[in-house]
Design an enzyme around this catalytic site. Structure first.
Site, PDB file in Angstrom:
ATOM      1  N   GLY A  25     -31.677 -17.942 -47.178  1.00  0.00           N
ATOM      2  CA  GLY A  25     -30.537 -18.851 -46.173  1.00  0.00           C
ATOM      3  C   GLY A  25     -30.760 -17.785 -44.720  1.00  0.00           C
ATOM      4  O   GLY A  25     -30.848 -16.601 -44.995  1.00  0.00           O
ATOM      5  N   LEU A  41     -26.271 -17.037 -39.951  1.00  0.00           N
ATOM      6  CA  LEU A  41     -25.784 -15.943 -39.296  1.00  0.00           C
ATOM      7  C   LEU A  41     -25.654 -14.462 -40.281  1.00  0.00           C
ATOM      8  O   LEU A  41     -26.434 -13.552 -39.764  1.00  0.00           O
ATOM      9  CB  LEU A  41     -24.319 -16.088 -38.687  1.00  0.00           C
ATOM     10  CG  LEU A  41     -24.190 -16.806 -37.517  1.00  0.00           C
ATOM     11  CD1 LEU A  41     -22.612 -16.938 -37.100  1.00  0.00           C
ATOM     12  CD2 LEU A  41     -24.909 -16.159 -36.337  1.00  0.00           C
ATOM     13  N   ALA A  42     -25.148 -14.925 -41.489  1.00  0.00           N
ATOM     14  CA  ALA A  42     -25.276 -13.884 -42.603  1.00  0.00           C
ATOM     15  C   ALA A  42     -26.842 -13.526 -42.596  1.00  0.00           C
ATOM     16  O   ALA A  42     -26.989 -12.295 -42.855  1.00  0.00           O
ATOM     17  CB  ALA A  42     -24.386 -14.588 -43.763  1.00  0.00           C
ATOM     18  N   GLY A  43     -27.484 -14.265 -43.214  1.00  0.00           N
ATOM     19  CA  GLY A  43     -29.049 -14.249 -43.518  1.00  0.00           C
ATOM     20  C   GLY A  43     -29.813 -13.640 -42.658  1.00  0.00           C
ATOM     21  O   GLY A  43     -30.515 -12.664 -42.944  1.00  0.00           O
ATOM     22  N   HIS A  60     -10.775 -29.795 -41.125  1.00  0.00           N
ATOM     23  CA  HIS A  60     -10.519 -29.317 -39.717  1.00  0.00           C
ATOM     24  C   HIS A  60      -9.954 -30.362 -38.976  1.00  0.00           C
ATOM     25  O   HIS A  60     -10.297 -31.532 -39.137  1.00  0.00           O
ATOM     26  CB  HIS A  60     -12.007 -29.155 -39.071  1.00  0.00           C
ATOM     27  CG  HIS A  60     -11.932 -28.333 -37.570  1.00  0.00           C
ATOM     28  ND1 HIS A  60     -11.347 -28.957 -36.686  1.00  0.00           N
ATOM     29  CD2 HIS A  60     -12.199 -27.029 -37.446  1.00  0.00           C
ATOM     30  CE1 HIS A  60     -11.438 -27.824 -35.697  1.00  0.00           C
ATOM     31  NE2 HIS A  60     -11.941 -26.965 -35.932  1.00  0.00           N
ATOM     32  N   ARG A  74      -5.281 -24.555 -38.718  1.00  0.00           N
ATOM     33  CA  ARG A  74      -6.127 -25.788 -38.939  1.00  0.00           C
ATOM     34  C   ARG A  74      -5.485 -26.436 -39.996  1.00  0.00           C
ATOM     35  O   ARG A  74      -5.490 -27.586 -39.992  1.00  0.00           O
ATOM     36  CB  ARG A  74      -7.220 -25.352 -39.132  1.00  0.00           C
ATOM     37  CG  ARG A  74      -8.239 -24.795 -37.993  1.00  0.00           C
ATOM     38  CD  ARG A  74      -9.786 -24.445 -38.570  1.00  0.00           C
ATOM     39  NE  ARG A  74     -10.365 -24.144 -37.330  1.00  0.00           N
ATOM     40  CZ  ARG A  74     -11.769 -23.655 -37.076  1.00  0.00           C
ATOM     41  NH1 ARG A  74     -12.420 -23.557 -38.056  1.00  0.00           N
ATOM     42  NH2 ARG A  74     -12.356 -23.516 -35.979  1.00  0.00           N
ATOM     43  N   HIS A  77     -14.698 -29.305 -43.240  1.00  0.00           N
ATOM     44  CA  HIS A  77     -15.435 -28.213 -42.297  1.00  0.00           C
ATOM     45  C   HIS A  77     -16.050 -27.154 -42.953  1.00  0.00           C
ATOM     46  O   HIS A  77     -16.842 -26.715 -42.780  1.00  0.00           O
ATOM     47  CB  HIS A  77     -14.452 -28.119 -41.290  1.00  0.00           C
ATOM     48  CG  HIS A  77     -15.221 -27.092 -40.205  1.00  0.00           C
ATOM     49  ND1 HIS A  77     -16.327 -27.544 -39.491  1.00  0.00           N
ATOM     50  CD2 HIS A  77     -14.617 -26.083 -39.612  1.00  0.00           C
ATOM     51  CE1 HIS A  77     -16.484 -26.567 -38.316  1.00  0.00           C
ATOM     52  NE2 HIS A  77     -15.557 -25.640 -38.678  1.00  0.00           N
ATOM     53  N   ARG A 128      -9.169 -20.335 -43.516  1.00  0.00           N
ATOM     54  CA  ARG A 128      -9.877 -19.636 -42.495  1.00  0.00           C
ATOM     55  C   ARG A 128      -9.337 -19.813 -41.028  1.00  0.00           C
ATOM     56  O   ARG A 128      -9.091 -20.970 -40.708  1.00  0.00           O
ATOM     57  CB  ARG A 128     -11.136 -19.775 -42.467  1.00  0.00           C
ATOM     58  CG  ARG A 128     -12.090 -18.973 -41.234  1.00  0.00           C
ATOM     59  CD  ARG A 128     -13.668 -19.098 -41.556  1.00  0.00           C
ATOM     60  NE  ARG A 128     -13.991 -20.345 -41.396  1.00  0.00           N
ATOM     61  CZ  ARG A 128     -14.237 -21.078 -40.127  1.00  0.00           C
ATOM     62  NH1 ARG A 128     -13.979 -20.280 -39.036  1.00  0.00           N
ATOM     63  NH2 ARG A 128     -14.445 -22.418 -39.953  1.00  0.00           N
TER      64      ARG A 128
END
Lengths: 259, 638
Positions: free
Chosen positions: B42, B45-47, B268, B332, B402, B436
């Protein structure tokens, strides 16, 4: 499927269409145009939802569904794209194929759908093409060489709002390849210049500006993209409205690098 | 037998744990790092941030994504912004406040130490991104601008117009591209991980399928990082990209990684409403719009007048009325539930499943140009999809799936229950509890990839004796056989129903019975229907084409097959969690005012499921959550 008022959703009109689609089994075989009829296309549907519907129909008829690239379906990932009636991403201005809606077409229309055509984008299957050449351009210098950590405070360097906005305008490029597909020379100058311009507009990008321009342009040439002869087709089809001014800026950066 | 889960949270005061842990972690000498190989699956952003950082440190990295470029991962679609405790506004923000808001926003179902670390490193992320050239919004003085997001009373959200995720991902992608150019990272695009290889109890490799040629391939390494995102597409309709799937984490689960809190899903509140049966996805309108948009419905049921014709006195600004302190910026889960409630009362607008998000007051106050400057691209997107002009007519919005807070269970080091298997970003369960907050997903992805995993993986590699493993080891052969068998089975059924049809049917069950309001009856019905649908799938799936070619039907079929197992665990988890918390709302557990009613005595824990060989028969293990620094209270945003 609900059929209130003759539509799938209670609003929107229904279209019957003739589709002329490029079919090509893989990169080694020759392709050809094939014709398909499709009915009951709601004007509320997106273009890719229409292709989904066609594929479900083709599978039921025992035919091979049409391969096409897509992912986010909200106009930002840059994965989708095809020539629709000769226009990259279809008839609507500043719109990716996934954000093109069927309300842009009329009942009885014939729609021609072809893959991006460029030497540097070989066809993988049907409408899906290989854009690895774009990766190579970015890898050749489309970055600021910073490692992770050890960076100064984000507010240490004030950047004039106008410069940040210009950088952002260029940085919006989604790398879809429409500019290359629309260009008679299959040039990647709009794509490449967008990255060069994004970084050249920022103080952080100054240190490597000449190295960057020289390397990215060399990569672009080596990968088989053509030159710019100011047709302006790229700007006309760009879903993110990247401007040709960026190409002028890139040329200045390049001359600077060569001095 | 339930397993005892060790979170490995370091001892000491909350604010000193991470520093202490970093100091006590084993290091790998720079010259020795090239002897270690790491697989990153992946490139969101993380990967991308993890692969770039590990490559930069000198590890031998192999990265994988199913798209044709790492730049297309779905992080790119995040719109509104990224939180960081910079306190550039001088409005009382701090690391502790960001920590507190995140724990509270998550309805006290996240691990304190992880969340505090997230808040600590948030400030480094902004510095890192600016150094890479991310063009964040700025003020006329040249300094960075901020906006507010739900669940916070300070302005700590950094943004790049309505394309913050795109710009942050392109930043991480540029760092990754540089490492590819330097030969520190070997990039495999259009490649999907189909299984995990465990050797001697440790994650030592993966089996992939080349999506262009269909070739099934083996890759070995000293550690494997899964950065494969969330599983929102189990609902079929969600804001996720079409390709988002649970396969990588689910296959790891079947190989021994515990799956935590699968029922925690974020719905969301501000998405464009559903238009019809052939719809393939739902589009988000950024939460940032709630800074300037007011949410309302008519006071009277069945009021079919146009929005402009409904006088002020006959409108119900229900969030402002019920939550005067936070107003339109409540978290949310609360905004979503309230939208559902007014629509269920018969006061929905449009087709009935929508509420208004109205910018008229803001446009009158600051002018259309300022609103265009802040949200222009979002307004354009809305106009393209709906053919309505949101500058003149209020937007119609409705909640949609979401983000998923659940994911593979990880300890403080982001390591799963399989040693050597690390899980980053949305794919893990760790930081957001049961809900979140907006602008925190980008923060977590980059925190994990840039600033957490590089340390904890070094600690693992430096502190573990790893025998060399080659891809001709028997374990690789066995898993490769499993993968091939499964692919062949999918192709051999030759039934009469397409992968898309099955996916839609599963999505309907999930949305109706496991969506915004969950009841015992609904969940029990889902637990009956999902296995039935799975059986039907394996008897009547129709996958066209062949294994050895570019075959998008086969790709979807494999993902839907995994969703059909995963959905069952999801429903089971929701049924057992007899409380309401954050995004998990059980109709049996609500206060008199209809708010989520937690049961801290019985459920202040993480549920982590262990595969026992049969779908639906997982063992439920528990990690008790210990709160030493915050007091558990009923969340109030009034």
């Amino acid at each position: 499927m609900a059929t209130l008022n003759g539509t799938s959703n209670g609003h929107g009109k229904m279209l019957s269409l003739t589709l002329q689609i490029w079919r090509q089994k893989n990169s080694k075989t020759k392709g050809r145009m094939e014709e398909y009829k499709i009915k009951g296309v709601s004007t509320e549907m997106s273009f890719l939802e229409m292709l989904d519907m066609l594929n479900e129909q083709l599978i039921k008829e025992g035919k091979d569904p049409v391969a096409f690239d897509h992912d986010c379906r909200e106009g930002i990932c840059g994965m989708c794209g095809a020539m629709v009636n000769g226009y990259a991403h279809g008839p609507d201005e500043a719109t990716t194929l996934c954000q093109t809606h069927m309300r842009s077409f009329s009942d009885g229309d014939t729609i021609t759908i072809e893959p991006w055509r460029a030497k540097a984008f070989p066809v993988i299957k049907d409408l899906a093409v290989d854009r690895t050449s774009f990766e190579r351009i970015i890898q050749s210098g489309g970055y600021i060489s910073v490692g992770t950590g050890g960076t100064p405070d984000a507010n240490a360097i004030p950047i004039p709002k106008e410069a940040a906005d210009r950088a952002m305008d260029a940085a919006q490029c989604i790398g879809c390849g429409a500019c290359v597909a629309a260009c008679p020379n299959a040039s990647a100058m709009l794509f490449t210049s967008a990255k060069i311009s994004h970084l050249a507009n920022l103080p952080q990008g100054q240190v490597e500006r000449h190295f960057r321009a020289a390397n990215m342009i060399r990569a672009m040439d080596e990968l088989g993209f053509g030159n710019c002869t100011n047709h302006g087709e790229c700007e006309a089809v760009c879903p993110k409205e990247i401007k040709m001014e960026n190409i002028a800026l890139m040329n200045r950066e390049y001359f600077g690098a060569m001095m | 037998m339930a397993t005892v889960l060790d979170s490995k949270v370091p001892s000491g005061p909350l604010g000193e744990k991470w520093e202490k842990h970093k100091f006590e972690s084993k290091l790998v000498n720079p010259a020795n790092r090239r002897k270690f190989s790491v697989i990153v699956v992946g490139t969101g952003l993380a990967g991308a941030s993890a692969a770039a950082s590990l490559g930069d440190m000198g590890y031998k990295v192999k990265a994988f994504c199913f798209q044709d470029s790492p730049r297309r991962a779905h992080s790119i679609a995040a719109q509104g912004g990224i939180n960081a405790a910079k306190n550039y506004r001088n409005d009382g923000d701090s690391v502790h406040r960001l920590f507190y808001d995140t724990i509270k926003g998550g309805d006290y179902r996240a691990r304190e130490a992880n969340v505090h670390r997230l808040a600590e490193v948030s400030v480094n992320i902004i510095d890192q991104c600016v150094a890479q050239g991310v063009p964040f919004a700025r003020e006329y003085g040249g300094l960075l601008d901020n906006r507010s997001f739900g669940g916070a009373q300070v302005s700590r959200t950094f943004y790049a117009r309505g394309q913050t995720g795109q710009q942050l991902l392109l930043g991480a992608y540029s760092a990754l591209s540089r490492q590819i150019h330097l030969n520190n990272v070997e990039m495999h695009t259009r490649t999907e991980m189909l299984d995990l290889v465990v050797v001697d109890g440790r994650a030592r490799g993966i089996i992939t399928r080349n999506l262009v040629t269909g070739a099934v391939e083996r890759h070995s390494a000293d550690a494997v990082l899964l950065c494969t995102g969330g599983y929102g597409n189990v609902f079929f309709l969600s804001t996720n990209a079409q390709g988002c799937n649970v396969t990588a984490t689910w296959r790891a689960h079947r190989r021994g990684a515990f799956f935590a809190n699968p029922c925690y899903t974020q719905i969301h509140p501000t998405c464009i409403p559903v238009h019809g049966e052939d719809q393939s996805k739902l589009t988000l309108m950024s939460e940032s719009l709630r800074n300037d948009g007011r949410v309302w419905v008519p006071k009277a049921k069945g009021d079919k007048r146009r929005a402009e014709d409904i006088p002020e006195a006959e409108r119900d600004y229900f969030l402002e009325r019920k939550y005067p302190a936070f107003g339109n910026l409540v978290p949310r889960d609360i905004a979503s539930r309230n939208a559902k409630e007014v629509c269920d009362e018969g006061r929905g607008v449009g087709e009935g499943q929508a509420v208004y998000l109205d910018f008229a007051a803001s446009i009158a106050r600051v002018g259309e140009n300022v609103i265009r400057d802040r949200y222009g691209n979002l307004f354009d997107m809305y106009a393209k999809i709906t053919a309505e002009n949101p500058y003149k007519t209020p937007m119609q919005i409705y909640p949609a799936v979401h983000y998923t807070m659940g994911g593979l269970w990880v300890d403080y080091n982001l390591q799963s229950t399989i040693p050597g298997l690390f899980v980053l970003g949305e794919a893990n369960f760790s930081d957001h509890g049961a809900n979140r907050l907006g602008a925190s997903a980008l923060m977590q992805g980059l925190a994990d990839g840039y600033f957490v995993a590089p340390y904890t993986i070094g600690n693992y590699l430096g502190g573990t004796k790893l025998d060399p493993v080659a891809t001709n080891a028997p374990e690789f052969g066995a898993v490769e056989n499993d993968v091939n068998e499964r692919v062949n089975k999918l192709l051999s059924v030759k039934g009469n129903k397409t992968p898309l049809a099955f996916h839609k049917e599963l999505g309907k069950i999930m949305w109706n019975d496991c969506g915004m309001a969950r009841s015992k009856d609904g969940l029990e019905s889902a637990l009956k229907r999902i296995p039935e649908l799975r059986e039907e799938f394996w008897n009547s799936i129709n996958v066209t084409g062949e294994a050895g070619e570019f075959n998008q039907q086969l790709e979807r079929a494999g993902r839907v097959a995994d969703f059909l197992e995963f959905g069952e665990l999801f429903a089971k988890d929701a049924l057992v969690r007899e409380e309401s918390c954050g995004g998990h709302f059980r109709t049996e557990h609500q206060t008199e005012e209809g708010e989520a009613k937690r049961d801290d005595d019985n459920f202040a824990h993480v549920a982590a499921y262990e595969w026992t060989g049969k779908s639906g028969a997982q063992t439920r293990n528990v990690e008790q959550l210990i709160f030493e620094n915050v007091k558990l209270t009923q969340r109030s945003y009034k």
